[in-house]
Design a protein around this motif. Structure first.
Motif, mmCIF file in Angstrom:
data_model
loop_
_atom_site.group_PDB
_atom_site.id
_atom_site.type_symbol
_atom_site.label_atom_id
_atom_site.label_comp_id
_atom_site.label_asym_id
_atom_site.label_seq_id
_atom_site.Cartn_x
_atom_site.Cartn_y
_atom_site.Cartn_z
ATOM 1 N N GLY A 2 -2.748 -2.135 2.310
ATOM 2 C CA GLY A 2 -2.440 -2.300 0.900
ATOM 3 C C GLY A 2 -1.024 -1.892 0.522
ATOM 4 N N TRP A 3 -0.815 -1.745 -0.776
ATOM 5 C CA TRP A 3 0.502 -1.486 -1.338
ATOM 6 C C TRP A 3 1.085 -0.161 -0.862
ATOM 7 C CZ3 TRP A 3 4.649 -3.431 -3.203
ATOM 8 C CH2 TRP A 3 5.531 -2.669 -3.969
ATOM 9 N N ARG A 4 0.245 0.845 -0.699
ATOM 10 C CA ARG A 4 0.756 2.156 -0.295
ATOM 11 C C ARG A 4 1.471 2.077 1.051
ATOM 12 N NH1 ARG A 4 -3.286 7.165 -0.634
ATOM 13 N NH2 ARG A 4 -3.149 6.463 -2.803
ATOM 14 N N THR A 5 0.898 1.341 1.990
ATOM 15 C CA THR A 5 1.544 1.165 3.295
ATOM 16 C C THR A 5 2.838 0.386 3.147
ATOM 17 O OG1 THR A 5 -0.552 1.214 4.488
ATOM 18 C CG2 THR A 5 1.300 0.164 5.599
ATOM 19 N N LEU A 6 2.808 -0.630 2.309
ATOM 20 C CA LEU A 6 3.980 -1.489 2.129
ATOM 21 C C LEU A 6 5.153 -0.707 1.545
ATOM 22 C CD1 LEU A 6 4.578 -4.453 2.669
ATOM 23 C CD2 LEU A 6 4.098 -4.915 0.269
ATOM 24 N N VAL A 7 4.893 0.181 0.622
ATOM 25 C CA VAL A 7 5.957 0.991 0.024
ATOM 26 C C VAL A 7 6.681 1.801 1.099
ATOM 27 C CG1 VAL A 7 6.401 2.967 -1.478
ATOM 28 C CG2 VAL A 7 4.936 1.114 -2.277
ATOM 29 N N GLY A 8 5.935 2.418 1.978
ATOM 30 C CA GLY A 8 6.563 3.174 3.057
ATOM 31 C C GLY A 8 7.299 2.286 4.035
ATOM 32 N N ALA A 9 6.751 1.104 4.298
ATOM 33 C CA ALA A 9 7.342 0.213 5.293
ATOM 34 C C ALA A 9 8.676 -0.360 4.844
ATOM 35 C CB ALA A 9 6.376 -0.925 5.609
ATOM 36 N N VAL A 10 8.870 -0.552 3.543
ATOM 37 C CA VAL A 10 10.141 -1.094 3.036
ATOM 38 C C VAL A 10 11.292 -0.163 3.411
ATOM 39 C CG1 VAL A 10 11.451 -1.618 0.945
ATOM 40 C CG2 VAL A 10 9.088 -2.396 1.162
ATOM 41 N N GLY A 11 11.128 1.111 3.149
ATOM 42 C CA GLY A 11 12.170 2.068 3.494
ATOM 43 C C GLY A 11 12.355 2.229 4.989
ATOM 44 N N GLN A 12 11.249 2.200 5.737
ATOM 45 C CA GLN A 12 11.344 2.360 7.191
ATOM 46 C C GLN A 12 12.093 1.190 7.823
ATOM 47 O OE1 GLN A 12 10.598 4.890 9.083
ATOM 48 N NE2 GLN A 12 9.465 6.165 7.643
ATOM 49 N N ALA A 13 11.904 -0.011 7.290
ATOM 50 C CA ALA A 13 12.636 -1.167 7.809
ATOM 51 C C ALA A 13 14.136 -0.984 7.613
ATOM 52 C CB ALA A 13 12.149 -2.444 7.128
ATOM 53 N N GLY A 14 14.513 -0.433 6.476
ATOM 54 C CA GLY A 14 15.923 -0.159 6.247
ATOM 55 C C GLY A 14 16.468 0.909 7.174
ATOM 56 N N GLN A 37 3.125 2.363 8.499
ATOM 57 C CA GLN A 37 4.342 2.396 7.683
ATOM 58 C C GLN A 37 5.594 2.126 8.512
ATOM 59 O OE1 GLN A 37 2.072 4.796 7.768
ATOM 60 N NE2 GLN A 37 1.250 5.050 5.698
ATOM 61 N N GLN A 38 5.521 2.381 9.815
ATOM 62 C CA GLN A 38 6.718 2.215 10.634
ATOM 63 C C GLN A 38 6.729 0.897 11.415
ATOM 64 O OE1 GLN A 38 8.328 5.526 12.783
ATOM 65 N NE2 GLN A 38 7.697 7.017 11.261
ATOM 66 N N TYR A 39 5.819 0.003 11.097
ATOM 67 C CA TYR A 39 5.873 -1.318 11.724
ATOM 68 C C TYR A 39 6.754 -2.235 10.893
ATOM 69 C CZ TYR A 39 4.504 -5.657 14.002
ATOM 70 O OH TYR A 39 4.533 -6.842 14.695
ATOM 71 N N LEU A 40 7.410 -3.171 11.549
ATOM 72 C CA LEU A 40 8.320 -4.096 10.896
ATOM 73 C C LEU A 40 7.522 -5.288 10.352
ATOM 74 C CD1 LEU A 40 11.405 -4.328 10.381
ATOM 75 C CD2 LEU A 40 11.527 -5.780 12.410
ATOM 76 N N TRP A 41 6.869 -5.090 9.215
ATOM 77 C CA TRP A 41 6.014 -6.128 8.647
ATOM 78 C C TRP A 41 6.812 -7.341 8.177
ATOM 79 C CZ3 TRP A 41 1.189 -5.675 9.894
ATOM 80 C CH2 TRP A 41 0.638 -4.403 10.075
ATOM 81 N N GLY A 42 8.094 -7.188 7.979
ATOM 82 C CA GLY A 42 8.922 -8.313 7.557
ATOM 83 C C GLY A 42 9.279 -9.271 8.674
ATOM 84 N N TYR A 43 8.912 -8.935 9.917
ATOM 85 C CA TYR A 43 9.193 -9.823 11.039
ATOM 86 C C TYR A 43 8.298 -11.058 10.951
ATOM 87 C CZ TYR A 43 9.539 -11.508 15.862
ATOM 88 O OH TYR A 43 9.730 -12.293 16.980
ATOM 89 N N ALA A 44 8.866 -12.221 11.229
ATOM 90 C CA ALA A 44 8.117 -13.486 11.115
ATOM 91 C C ALA A 44 7.210 -13.663 12.332
ATOM 92 C CB ALA A 44 9.081 -14.652 10.979
#
Length: 276
Positions: free
Chosen positions: A48-60, A260-267
């Protein structure tokens, strides 16, 4: 570009991570395509959203820390457990280290090379040469260092990896990297078909190398990294497609341990490119 990498390589890790968090959120806010893909991939895994919030910063953070990792002083690294890696090396059959796009996979290669390279020979890692000459220069400086050998994603590179494994050395791969057309099979990844490389399974089955899972956890406040290793739960199936599914399942388990530390933005679910 090399000048900028050298400049940022002197920054403390915490400062780079602060810069990275800002960059990660800017990318998320101003790229609808990236935002949609990141959300869809996370939801596919039941997150859900909670994981996504952490993942955005981790990707950066993943991008911002590269100058320090490639050209600067190595940050602090601790091992949560190195026994699986040590046991695999001791067998002398070669070691295949697998890590997803998770945490800091650059530091895993460097840490393995530093800890085991002198005794067991260099770690061979696969990389795609940069299209930009300036970035290629940076990558060449960063990825070819004592105990670490980078080989290109072509037949020559594959041969070098096979040679290294048969010599009892180690190879590192990211098995969730989407390969070119003809170099993978469609296999479920979090319940959705994803084009998945067969290279990892082929290397293990052809050479008898021991498969070890590894990932580098990014610690908070720029404190460095913690490395986790574990042996594959069960031997790979002799059937190639079944072995690929096993590897995907192992990656899923690792990712869900710290999503949270996975690169969910990867295609991950993209159609593979055609390549000669």
């Amino acid at each position: 570009m090399l000048r900028w990498f050298r400049f940022f390589s002197h920054w403390p890790l915490w400062a780079l991570h602060v810069l990275g968090v800002a960059g990660g959120w800017l990318a998320w806010l101003f790229s609808p395509t990236y935002r949609r893909r990141m959300g869809a991939n996370a939801r596919q895994a039941g997150l859900g959203w909670r994981t996504l919030v952490g993942a955005v910063g981790q990707a950066g953070r993943m991008s911002a820390e590269l100058p320090r990792l490639w050209l600067g002083q190595t940050p602090s690294v601790v091992w949560a457990d190195a026994q699986a890696a040590a046991d695999a090396y001791a067998l002398g059959q070669g070691v295949l280290f697998l890590t997803p796009h998770m945490g800091c996979f650059e530091i895993t290669a460097q840490a393995l090379a530093a800890r085991f390279g002198a005794q067991y020979g260099p770690l061979t890692v696969l990389y795609r040469p940069a299209r930009q000459a300036a970035l290629g220069e940076v990558m060449a400086l960063a990825r070819n260092r004592p105990g670490l050998q980078a080989v290109p994603t072509n037949l020559s590179g594959v041969r070098q990896m096979i040679k290294a494994l048969r010599a009892g050395q180690a190879v590192g791969l990211l098995p969730d990297q989407v390969p070119p057309e003809g170099m993978g099979v469609w296999a479920p990844f979090f319940g959705k078909p994803a084009y998945t490389m067969t290279l990892a399974a082929r290397l293990a089955l052809q050479t008898g190398a021991k498969v070890v899972l590894i990932w580098g956890e990014r610690l908070s406040w720029g404190r460095g990294y913690r490395l986790h290793t574990q042996a594959l739960d069960q031997a790979l199936s002799n059937d190639l497609e079944a072995a690929v599914v096993q590897i995907n399942q192992a990656m899923e388990t690792m990712i869900l341990a710290c999503p949270q530390q996975y690169l969910w933005g990867y295609a991950r679910y993209k159609t593979p490119r055609q390549e000669a």
